[in-house]
Design a protein around this motif. Structure first.
Motif, PDB file in Angstrom:
ATOM      1  N   GLY A   1     -31.180  15.064 -32.861  1.00  0.00           N
ATOM      2  CA  GLY A   1     -30.509  16.103 -32.962  1.00  0.00           C
ATOM      3  C   GLY A   1     -30.194  17.072 -31.768  1.00  0.00           C
ATOM      4  O   GLY A   1     -29.187  17.101 -31.178  1.00  0.00           O
ATOM      5  N   PRO A   2     -31.536  17.541 -31.021  1.00  0.00           N
ATOM      6  CA  PRO A   2     -31.456  18.353 -29.880  1.00  0.00           C
ATOM      7  C   PRO A   2     -30.973  17.322 -28.749  1.00  0.00           C
ATOM      8  O   PRO A   2     -30.369  17.965 -27.891  1.00  0.00           O
ATOM      9  CB  PRO A   2     -32.929  18.472 -29.859  1.00  0.00           C
ATOM     10  CG  PRO A   2     -33.533  18.566 -31.212  1.00  0.00           C
ATOM     11  CD  PRO A   2     -32.691  17.431 -31.850  1.00  0.00           C
ATOM     12  N   ALA A   3     -31.189  16.029 -28.764  1.00  0.00           N
ATOM     13  CA  ALA A   3     -30.574  15.339 -27.614  1.00  0.00           C
ATOM     14  C   ALA A   3     -29.094  15.305 -27.385  1.00  0.00           C
ATOM     15  O   ALA A   3     -28.589  15.306 -26.437  1.00  0.00           O
ATOM     16  CB  ALA A   3     -31.165  13.914 -27.755  1.00  0.00           C
ATOM     17  N   ALA A   4     -28.682  15.237 -28.902  1.00  0.00           N
ATOM     18  CA  ALA A   4     -27.104  15.229 -28.914  1.00  0.00           C
ATOM     19  C   ALA A   4     -26.481  16.491 -28.490  1.00  0.00           C
ATOM     20  O   ALA A   4     -25.529  16.660 -27.797  1.00  0.00           O
ATOM     21  CB  ALA A   4     -26.706  14.568 -30.294  1.00  0.00           C
ATOM     22  N   SER A   5     -27.179  17.472 -29.277  1.00  0.00           N
ATOM     23  CA  SER A   5     -26.396  18.965 -29.122  1.00  0.00           C
ATOM     24  C   SER A   5     -26.564  19.272 -27.717  1.00  0.00           C
ATOM     25  O   SER A   5     -25.603  20.023 -27.242  1.00  0.00           O
ATOM     26  CB  SER A   5     -27.092  19.864 -30.338  1.00  0.00           C
ATOM     27  OG  SER A   5     -28.728  19.928 -29.985  1.00  0.00           O
ATOM     28  N   MET A   6     -27.560  19.369 -27.211  1.00  0.00           N
ATOM     29  CA  MET A   6     -27.957  19.679 -25.809  1.00  0.00           C
ATOM     30  C   MET A   6     -26.997  18.916 -24.681  1.00  0.00           C
ATOM     31  O   MET A   6     -26.568  19.530 -23.832  1.00  0.00           O
ATOM     32  CB  MET A   6     -29.578  19.501 -25.392  1.00  0.00           C
ATOM     33  CG  MET A   6     -30.339  20.734 -25.880  1.00  0.00           C
ATOM     34  SD  MET A   6     -29.702  22.277 -25.801  1.00  0.00           S
ATOM     35  CE  MET A   6     -29.515  22.677 -24.052  1.00  0.00           C
TER      36      MET A   6
ATOM     37  N   VAL B   1     -35.959   8.381 -27.497  1.00  0.00           N
ATOM     38  CA  VAL B   1     -35.342   9.561 -27.791  1.00  0.00           C
ATOM     39  C   VAL B   1     -35.743  10.711 -26.914  1.00  0.00           C
ATOM     40  O   VAL B   1     -35.233  11.649 -26.401  1.00  0.00           O
ATOM     41  CB  VAL B   1     -35.636  10.079 -29.162  1.00  0.00           C
ATOM     42  CG1 VAL B   1     -34.619  11.241 -29.557  1.00  0.00           C
ATOM     43  CG2 VAL B   1     -34.788   8.722 -30.105  1.00  0.00           C
ATOM     44  N   GLY B   2     -37.317  10.787 -26.869  1.00  0.00           N
ATOM     45  CA  GLY B   2     -37.884  11.902 -25.993  1.00  0.00           C
ATOM     46  C   GLY B   2     -37.323  11.947 -24.670  1.00  0.00           C
ATOM     47  O   GLY B   2     -37.410  12.922 -24.069  1.00  0.00           O
ATOM     48  N   GLU B   3     -37.337  10.929 -24.049  1.00  0.00           N
ATOM     49  CA  GLU B   3     -36.820  10.852 -22.600  1.00  0.00           C
ATOM     50  C   GLU B   3     -35.504  11.183 -22.381  1.00  0.00           C
ATOM     51  O   GLU B   3     -34.985  11.810 -21.382  1.00  0.00           O
ATOM     52  CB  GLU B   3     -37.164   9.479 -22.158  1.00  0.00           C
ATOM     53  CG  GLU B   3     -38.605   9.061 -21.940  1.00  0.00           C
ATOM     54  CD  GLU B   3     -39.551   9.883 -21.279  1.00  0.00           C
ATOM     55  OE1 GLU B   3     -39.247  10.052 -20.008  1.00  0.00           O
ATOM     56  OE2 GLU B   3     -40.439  10.412 -21.772  1.00  0.00           O
ATOM     57  N   LEU B   4     -34.508  10.755 -23.622  1.00  0.00           N
ATOM     58  CA  LEU B   4     -33.265  11.168 -23.207  1.00  0.00           C
ATOM     59  C   LEU B   4     -32.923  12.803 -23.539  1.00  0.00           C
ATOM     60  O   LEU B   4     -32.231  13.409 -22.943  1.00  0.00           O
ATOM     61  CB  LEU B   4     -32.536  10.544 -24.633  1.00  0.00           C
ATOM     62  CG  LEU B   4     -32.253   9.025 -24.496  1.00  0.00           C
ATOM     63  CD1 LEU B   4     -31.487   8.538 -25.639  1.00  0.00           C
ATOM     64  CD2 LEU B   4     -31.526   8.686 -23.223  1.00  0.00           C
ATOM     65  N   VAL B   5     -34.052  13.467 -24.426  1.00  0.00           N
ATOM     66  CA  VAL B   5     -34.229  14.893 -24.388  1.00  0.00           C
ATOM     67  C   VAL B   5     -34.487  15.484 -23.061  1.00  0.00           C
ATOM     68  O   VAL B   5     -33.560  16.354 -22.813  1.00  0.00           O
ATOM     69  CB  VAL B   5     -35.123  15.356 -25.409  1.00  0.00           C
ATOM     70  CG1 VAL B   5     -35.230  16.806 -25.402  1.00  0.00           C
ATOM     71  CG2 VAL B   5     -34.683  15.038 -26.893  1.00  0.00           C
ATOM     72  N   LEU B   6     -35.326  15.088 -22.431  1.00  0.00           N
ATOM     73  CA  LEU B   6     -35.862  15.383 -21.095  1.00  0.00           C
ATOM     74  C   LEU B   6     -34.806  15.118 -20.002  1.00  0.00           C
ATOM     75  O   LEU B   6     -34.273  15.794 -19.200  1.00  0.00           O
ATOM     76  CB  LEU B   6     -36.939  14.671 -20.650  1.00  0.00           C
ATOM     77  CG  LEU B   6     -38.305  14.980 -21.639  1.00  0.00           C
ATOM     78  CD1 LEU B   6     -39.468  14.030 -21.409  1.00  0.00           C
ATOM     79  CD2 LEU B   6     -38.800  16.593 -21.365  1.00  0.00           C
ATOM     80  N   PHE B   7     -33.966  14.060 -20.096  1.00  0.00           N
ATOM     81  CA  PHE B   7     -32.689  13.824 -19.243  1.00  0.00           C
ATOM     82  C   PHE B   7     -31.697  14.800 -19.224  1.00  0.00           C
ATOM     83  O   PHE B   7     -31.330  15.447 -18.515  1.00  0.00           O
ATOM     84  CB  PHE B   7     -32.267  12.511 -19.524  1.00  0.00           C
ATOM     85  CG  PHE B   7     -30.827  12.240 -18.893  1.00  0.00           C
ATOM     86  CD1 PHE B   7     -30.851  12.063 -17.356  1.00  0.00           C
ATOM     87  CD2 PHE B   7     -29.743  12.447 -19.411  1.00  0.00           C
ATOM     88  CE1 PHE B   7     -29.669  11.879 -16.952  1.00  0.00           C
ATOM     89  CE2 PHE B   7     -28.386  11.928 -19.010  1.00  0.00           C
ATOM     90  CZ  PHE B   7     -28.664  11.793 -17.533  1.00  0.00           C
ATOM     91  N   VAL B   8     -31.493  14.982 -20.630  1.00  0.00           N
ATOM     92  CA  VAL B   8     -30.167  16.152 -20.662  1.00  0.00           C
ATOM     93  C   VAL B   8     -30.616  17.651 -20.329  1.00  0.00           C
ATOM     94  O   VAL B   8     -30.028  18.489 -20.003  1.00  0.00           O
ATOM     95  CB  VAL B   8     -29.681  16.232 -22.199  1.00  0.00           C
ATOM     96  CG1 VAL B   8     -29.153  14.832 -22.476  1.00  0.00           C
ATOM     97  CG2 VAL B   8     -30.661  16.638 -23.253  1.00  0.00           C
TER      98      VAL B   8
END
Length: 210
Positions: A134-139, A176-183
């Motif tokens: 969720g945070p990955a997509a929203s951010m 997923v965690g890396e995608l969060v950090l990327f965004v």
């Protein structure tokens, strides 16, 4: 235990291990500075506007700097105990603090590391990975919308989390965690890029993030 609680506990353990003077990915901040930010964010609601409004940032920073003078162990105890009863984060901890605790935990773990180096992510629980989608997509919708490309975030198993922007498509693939950090604009980050060379370069070189 929610993902936010899981990452809060893990962050506290890491901070205890590295101490107050370790580097972080937050420019100019040691672990003491970062810890003071987290404590003030939850315990001083009057400083919240300064995080988003530049004209009020000076006051927020003044309060944070004063908090950083406190005993490191006391600050850790405050963080470990979670939002107090009067905090607006108390009722929304699992949502408002998931990305905050995860990203700042990685800010500590990756502090001082060459941003262009290869990075091997730590293993995350299946439940935490699920919650982080969720945070990955929203951010991504906030931080990637001005990049001149159509950016799709994709997990290694082929799941597309979100597509943002317009132009030539660039697929950013990673856990997923890396995608969060990327965004959030963090580096180093373990993701790969595919797409037209010019579009990939635009995504790589963009200054997106928080």
């Amino acid at each position: 235990m929610t993902g936010a609680q899981e990452e809060r506990a893990a962050l506290v353990r890491t901070l205890e291990k590295v101490g107050p003077d370790a580097p972080t990915l937050c420019e100019g901040w040691t672990t003491r500075d970062l810890l003071a930010h987290l404590v003030v964010r939850e315990r001083r609601p009057d400083t919240g506007p300064g995080i988003l409004i530049p004209a009020l940032a000076g006051y927020t920073e003044k309060v944070r700097a004063k908090a950083a003078e406190r005993d490191f162990g006391d600050l850790l105890a405050d963080l470990a105990s979670g939002p107090p009863l009067y905090s607006p984060f108390r009722l929304v901890d699992r949502f408002a603090n998931l990305a905050e605790m995860f990203v700042h935990h990685e800010d500590v773990l990756r502090g001082g590391v060459d941003p262009d180096s290869d990075w091997t992510p730590r293993p995350l629980s299946a439940s935490l990975e699920k919650e982080l989608r969720g945070p990955a997509a929203s951010m991504a919708r906030m931080t990637l919308k001005r990049i001149p490309a159509r950016v799709t975030l994709r997990t290694p198993d082929g799941r597309d989390l979100v597509s943002v922007g317009s132009g030539d498509e660039v697929v950013v693939t990673g856990p997923v965690g890396e995608l969060v950090l990327f965004v959030f604009g963090r580096r180093p980050v373990a993701v790969t890029f595919s797409g037209a060379d010019a579009a990939v370069a635009a995504v790589r070189e963009s200054s997106h993030g928080l």
